[in-house]
Design an enzyme around this catalytic site. Structure first.
Site, PDB file in Angstrom:
ATOM      1  N   GLU A  14       0.823  -1.213   0.000  1.00 12.54           N
ATOM      2  CA  GLU A  14       0.000   0.000   0.000  1.00 12.54           C
ATOM      3  C   GLU A  14       0.855   1.260   0.000  1.00 12.54           C
ATOM      4  O   GLU A  14       0.552   2.231  -0.711  1.00 12.54           O
ATOM      5  CB  GLU A  14      -0.952  -0.012   1.195  1.00 12.54           C
ATOM      6  CG  GLU A  14      -2.080  -1.020   1.054  1.00 12.54           C
ATOM      7  CD  GLU A  14      -2.961  -1.101   2.296  1.00 12.54           C
ATOM      8  OE1 GLU A  14      -2.694  -0.349   3.257  1.00 12.54           O
ATOM      9  OE2 GLU A  14      -3.912  -1.908   2.303  1.00 12.54           O
ATOM     10  N   HIS A  26      -9.970  -0.091  -0.099  1.00 17.08           N
ATOM     11  CA  HIS A  26     -10.593  -0.774   1.027  1.00 17.08           C
ATOM     12  C   HIS A  26     -12.090  -0.991   0.824  1.00 17.08           C
ATOM     13  O   HIS A  26     -12.773  -1.485   1.718  1.00 17.08           O
ATOM     14  CB  HIS A  26     -10.356   0.016   2.318  1.00 17.08           C
ATOM     15  CG  HIS A  26      -8.908   0.096   2.711  1.00 17.08           C
ATOM     16  ND1 HIS A  26      -8.014   0.918   2.067  1.00 17.08           N
ATOM     17  CD2 HIS A  26      -8.197  -0.556   3.674  1.00 17.08           C
ATOM     18  CE1 HIS A  26      -6.816   0.771   2.612  1.00 17.08           C
ATOM     19  NE2 HIS A  26      -6.899  -0.108   3.575  1.00 17.08           N
TER      20      HIS A  26
END
EC number: 3.4.26.1
Length: 311
Positions: free
Chosen positions: A164, A198
């Site tokens: 990420e 997400h």
């Protein structure tokens, strides 16, 4: 490949960042949807598939970003420096941001201290406490081995933070800065894209964990709000320090600590510690992230290094 004096268009930078964010999520479904592989037989196999997909997405994003940015050299150290992967000022890039981040968790740390003291009292203190401490340290090797084989540990503390931060900080921020976006815009645009990665959690909550639509929406909404706030902070650290280590270790620490503890029943000191920590965080946010603490020079930087504009 562009030259060092060139820039990239805003539309290209935004389109690339959006594509990388979507790719980061969609590639997770490639094994079953596109490759038609059978469903994973275990949670471990399921997570390993996701690790491989995340790694492929990360490498592809790094390579694609290198060809878009106005990079003048293909030397390994130069390319790695573009992504904030540096060995100079490394301890500063790890220690100071961690200390700053820990201030937000002052309440959590005080609560853990209370828990440790209560455990010490339950063991009678004195010699019993030393036996307890010795027993604790004796269990560390076994705990390390257990954690090393736990895919959830790998996901939370290795794979997710590394991939990420590489995609949403190392790749996206240089693109946005070289496109001419203001630093504040880059700081708050990346977290919005970061939150897109997400959104797949809603599907997991709703289908796999059998949550109601409302409950899944509330849980994911809270997660998205938290990821936007953390993403802005991580972007701030990356730009101010020029070090990937700064947001990476802060990310790992936050994953370990979870949400900050605001209060605890019968323990007013926890709330006081939290408030004091937040005040300390605000006061030290800029002093502990001065670019000159992490870099030898803040003059004549390439377009992807934002700290020269924010010294």
């Amino acid at each position: 490949m562009a030259t060092d004096g060139e820039s990239i268009s805003m539309s290209l930078a935004v389109a690339t960042c959006v594509a990388m964010a979507l790719f980061y999520v969609l590639i997770l479904y490639v094994p079953t949807v596109i490759l038609r592989l059978p469903s994973a037989s275990s949670y471990t196999e399921f997570m390993i598939r996701r690790f491989i997909c995340a790694a492929i997405c990360t490498v592809a994003s790094l390579v694609f970003t290198a060809f878009i940015l106005p990079i003048k050299s293909w030397e390994a150290s130069y390319i790695l420096g573009v992504y904030g992967i540096r060995k100079d000022h490394l301890w500063q890039g790890v220690v100071y941001p961690l200390l700053l981040t820990s201030l937000v968790y002052a309440g959590s740390l005080v609560l853990k201290l209370f828990t440790l003291l209560e455990s010490w009292k339950e063991n009678g203190g004195g010699c019993s406490s030393f036996n307890y401490i010795r027993s604790f340290f004796q269990t560390i090797p076994a705990s390390v081995l257990t954690s090393a084989s736990n895919v959830s540990v790998w996901r939370n503390f290795i794979v997710a933070p590394v991939t990420e931060e590489l995609v949403f900080r190392s790749c996206m921020i240089p693109l946005l800065l070289c496109a001419g976006f203001r630093i504040n815009t880059a700081i708050f645009l990346c977290p919005v894209l970061f939150s897109l990665a997400h959104l797949n959690h809603f599907r997991e909550m709703y289908i796999r964990h059998n949550r109601s639509y409302l409950r899944a929406s509330l849980i994911v909404g809270l997660q998205l709000g938290y990821t936007v706030i953390f993403g802005a902070y991580a972007s701030f650290l990356f730009i101010r320090t020029g070090h990937l280590a700064a947001p990476l270790f802060a990310h790992i620490f936050c994953n370990y600590m979870g949400l900050p503890v605001l209060y605890a029943n019968g323990k007013g000191l926890v709330s006081a510690a939290f408030l004091g920590g937040v005040v300390g965080f605000v006061l030290l946010l800029f002093p502990l992230t001065k670019p000159l603490m992490y870099n030898d020079s803040t003059n004549d930087c390439p377009c992807w290094l934002g700290y020269c504009l924010w010294n």
